[in-house]
Design an enzyme around this catalytic site. Sequence first.
Site, PDB file in Angstrom:
ATOM      1  N   GLY A 102       0.820  -1.212   0.000  1.00  0.00           N
ATOM      2  CA  GLY A 102       0.000   0.000   0.000  1.00  0.00           C
ATOM      3  C   GLY A 102       0.853   1.260   0.000  1.00  0.00           C
ATOM      4  O   GLY A 102       0.501   2.266   0.600  1.00  0.00           O
ATOM      5  N   SER A 126      -4.550   0.131  14.067  1.00  0.00           N
ATOM      6  CA  SER A 126      -5.206   1.436  14.194  1.00  0.00           C
ATOM      7  C   SER A 126      -5.683   1.620  15.626  1.00  0.00           C
ATOM      8  O   SER A 126      -6.007   0.653  16.316  1.00  0.00           O
ATOM      9  CB  SER A 126      -6.425   1.518  13.269  1.00  0.00           C
ATOM     10  N   TYR A 169     -13.859  -2.422  10.161  1.00  0.00           N
ATOM     11  CA  TYR A 169     -12.481  -1.915  10.223  1.00  0.00           C
ATOM     12  C   TYR A 169     -11.873  -2.171  11.605  1.00  0.00           C
ATOM     13  O   TYR A 169     -10.731  -2.638  11.726  1.00  0.00           O
ATOM     14  CB  TYR A 169     -12.524  -0.420   9.903  1.00  0.00           C
ATOM     15  N   ILE A 192      -4.674  10.385  11.154  1.00  0.00           N
ATOM     16  CA  ILE A 192      -3.534  10.822  10.330  1.00  0.00           C
ATOM     17  C   ILE A 192      -4.057  11.433   9.023  1.00  0.00           C
ATOM     18  O   ILE A 192      -5.003  10.902   8.419  1.00  0.00           O
ATOM     19  CB  ILE A 192      -2.615   9.616  10.001  1.00  0.00           C
TER      20      ILE A 192
HETATM   21  P1  NAP Z   1      -4.632   5.399   1.883  1.00  0.00           P
HETATM   22  O1  NAP Z   1      -4.173   6.802   1.672  1.00  0.00           O
HETATM   23  O2  NAP Z   1      -6.008   5.023   1.492  1.00  0.00           O
HETATM   24  O3  NAP Z   1      -3.570   4.409   1.177  1.00  0.00           O
HETATM   25  C1  NAP Z   1      -3.753   3.038   1.195  1.00  0.00           C
HETATM   26  C2  NAP Z   1      -3.078   2.421  -0.015  1.00  0.00           C
HETATM   27  O4  NAP Z   1      -3.293   0.994   0.033  1.00  0.00           O
HETATM   28  C3  NAP Z   1      -3.700   2.919  -1.330  1.00  0.00           C
HETATM   29  O5  NAP Z   1      -2.697   3.198  -2.276  1.00  0.00           O
HETATM   30  C4  NAP Z   1      -4.546   1.730  -1.753  1.00  0.00           C
HETATM   31  O6  NAP Z   1      -4.709   1.645  -3.150  1.00  0.00           O
HETATM   32  C5  NAP Z   1      -3.722   0.564  -1.252  1.00  0.00           C
HETATM   33  N1  NAP Z   1      -4.497  -0.670  -1.198  1.00  0.00           N
HETATM   34  C6  NAP Z   1      -5.828  -0.813  -0.957  1.00  0.00           C
HETATM   35  N2  NAP Z   1      -6.186  -2.099  -1.025  1.00  0.00           N
HETATM   36  C7  NAP Z   1      -5.059  -2.802  -1.320  1.00  0.00           C
HETATM   37  C8  NAP Z   1      -4.787  -4.177  -1.547  1.00  0.00           C
HETATM   38  N3  NAP Z   1      -5.770  -5.094  -1.487  1.00  0.00           N
HETATM   39  N4  NAP Z   1      -3.525  -4.566  -1.820  1.00  0.00           N
HETATM   40  C9  NAP Z   1      -2.541  -3.639  -1.906  1.00  0.00           C
HETATM   41  N5  NAP Z   1      -2.732  -2.325  -1.731  1.00  0.00           N
HETATM   42  C10 NAP Z   1      -3.983  -1.895  -1.430  1.00  0.00           C
HETATM   43  O7  NAP Z   1      -4.538   4.994   3.434  1.00  0.00           O
HETATM   44  P2  NAP Z   1      -3.560   5.489   4.612  1.00  0.00           P
HETATM   45  O8  NAP Z   1      -4.301   6.458   5.428  1.00  0.00           O
HETATM   46  O9  NAP Z   1      -2.220   5.811   4.088  1.00  0.00           O
HETATM   47  O10 NAP Z   1      -3.524   4.136   5.460  1.00  0.00           O
HETATM   48  C11 NAP Z   1      -2.428   3.242   5.457  1.00  0.00           C
HETATM   49  C12 NAP Z   1      -2.639   2.232   6.582  1.00  0.00           C
HETATM   50  O11 NAP Z   1      -2.749   2.935   7.830  1.00  0.00           O
HETATM   51  C13 NAP Z   1      -3.938   1.429   6.449  1.00  0.00           C
HETATM   52  O12 NAP Z   1      -3.733   0.114   6.900  1.00  0.00           O
HETATM   53  C14 NAP Z   1      -4.874   2.154   7.394  1.00  0.00           C
HETATM   54  O13 NAP Z   1      -5.916   1.318   7.854  1.00  0.00           O
HETATM   55  C15 NAP Z   1      -3.937   2.561   8.491  1.00  0.00           C
HETATM   56  N6  NAP Z   1      -4.392   3.662   9.314  1.00  0.00           N
HETATM   57  C16 NAP Z   1      -4.645   4.899   8.781  1.00  0.00           C
HETATM   58  C17 NAP Z   1      -5.079   5.925   9.616  1.00  0.00           C
HETATM   59  C18 NAP Z   1      -5.360   7.308   9.109  1.00  0.00           C
HETATM   60  O14 NAP Z   1      -5.838   8.119   9.901  1.00  0.00           O
HETATM   61  N7  NAP Z   1      -5.100   7.628   7.872  1.00  0.00           N
HETATM   62  C19 NAP Z   1      -5.270   5.686  10.979  1.00  0.00           C
HETATM   63  C20 NAP Z   1      -5.020   4.418  11.480  1.00  0.00           C
HETATM   64  C21 NAP Z   1      -4.567   3.416  10.642  1.00  0.00           C
HETATM   65  P3  NAP Z   1      -6.101   2.147  -3.851  1.00  0.00           P
HETATM   66  O15 NAP Z   1      -6.341   3.515  -3.433  1.00  0.00           O
HETATM   67  O16 NAP Z   1      -5.863   1.998  -5.303  1.00  0.00           O
HETATM   68  O17 NAP Z   1      -7.166   1.222  -3.303  1.00  0.00           O
END
Ligand code: NAP
Length: 247
Positions: A13, A142, A155, A188
């Site tokens: 990701g 998370s 989630y 985040i």
């Molecule tokens: P993001 O901006 O949505 O980025 C996630 C990336 O993962 C996207 O490029 C997405 O591609 C890709 N992805 C989705 N499904 C996938 C799959 N099956 N195989 C491979 N890649 C895949 O999210 P983020 O905020 O950076 O989050 C990253 C991680 O941190 C996640 O696990 C999220 O749950 C966790 N997290 C985030 C937050 C927050 O506040 N942002 C808080 C707690 C935890 P597409 O867009 O093409 O689907």
Amino acid sequence: MNLVDEQIAVITGAARGIGRAIALRFAANGAHIVVSDVDEAGAQATAAEIEALGRQALAIKTDVSVANEAENLIKATVERFGRIDILVNNAGITRDSLLMRMDEAQWDAVIRVNLKGTFNCIKAVSRPMMKQRQGRIINISSVVGVMGNAGQANYAASKAGVIGLTKSAAKELAARNILVNAVAPGYIETEMTRNLPAEAVETFRTLIPLQRQGMPEDVADVCLFLAGPLSAYVTGQVIHVDGGMVM
Ligand code: NAP
């Protein structure tokens, strides 16, 4: 000091958001990076940024929820670099809905990517890491997996599952010097949180003692600690990167 100098890291990701920030932070600290994502063009863009930092990068399109794609990702990494030192299971999705309205597809999609995807990649990497008798696995959980959240039962369950998976893998792999830890980010600033309703954003802010939203780089710094020599005696832990939301 380059904390992960010449290490080979696979980050799922990593086309954008937190995964991209981890990839760039590791590269700036000497690592060569396999950038994996379902978004191939995005993965290639991150890989180009890493090469501009003078490190090697390989972009691989992977859907982590499909077991043989996870296996191919690890196989391709070992073929290209000869080994794999660090795996960051970062790929994740949301499909939010109140429980009563949540349909089976929303439940399944989130569990499949966030929890099964993490299992698939750990399973695939465990053999080469066991042979090497060393490795670091970092799973992105998370705050919601610890606190729960209305509208995110799927989630929260997936991210709580990642914590149980992390601790079990840490126990199974410790004897081979493979350290497995989880990072639990709070609120985040990424695409994932960009379109939250204003009331949800306000609620989050009141819950954060440090009174600011986190940046992807805040998470990347803790991952760097867990990937490098400063955490050699740390395994099976969940490190919260949430401005103090959970304490
Ligand atoms: P993001 O901006 O949505 O980025 C996630 C990336 O993962 C996207 O490029 C997405 O591609 C890709 N992805 C989705 N499904 C996938 C799959 N099956 N195989 C491979 N890649 C895949 O999210 P983020 O905020 O950076 O989050 C990253 C991680 O941190 C996640 O696990 C999220 O749950 C966790 N997290 C985030 C937050 C927050 O506040 N942002 C808080 C707690 C935890 P597409 O867009 O093409 O689907």
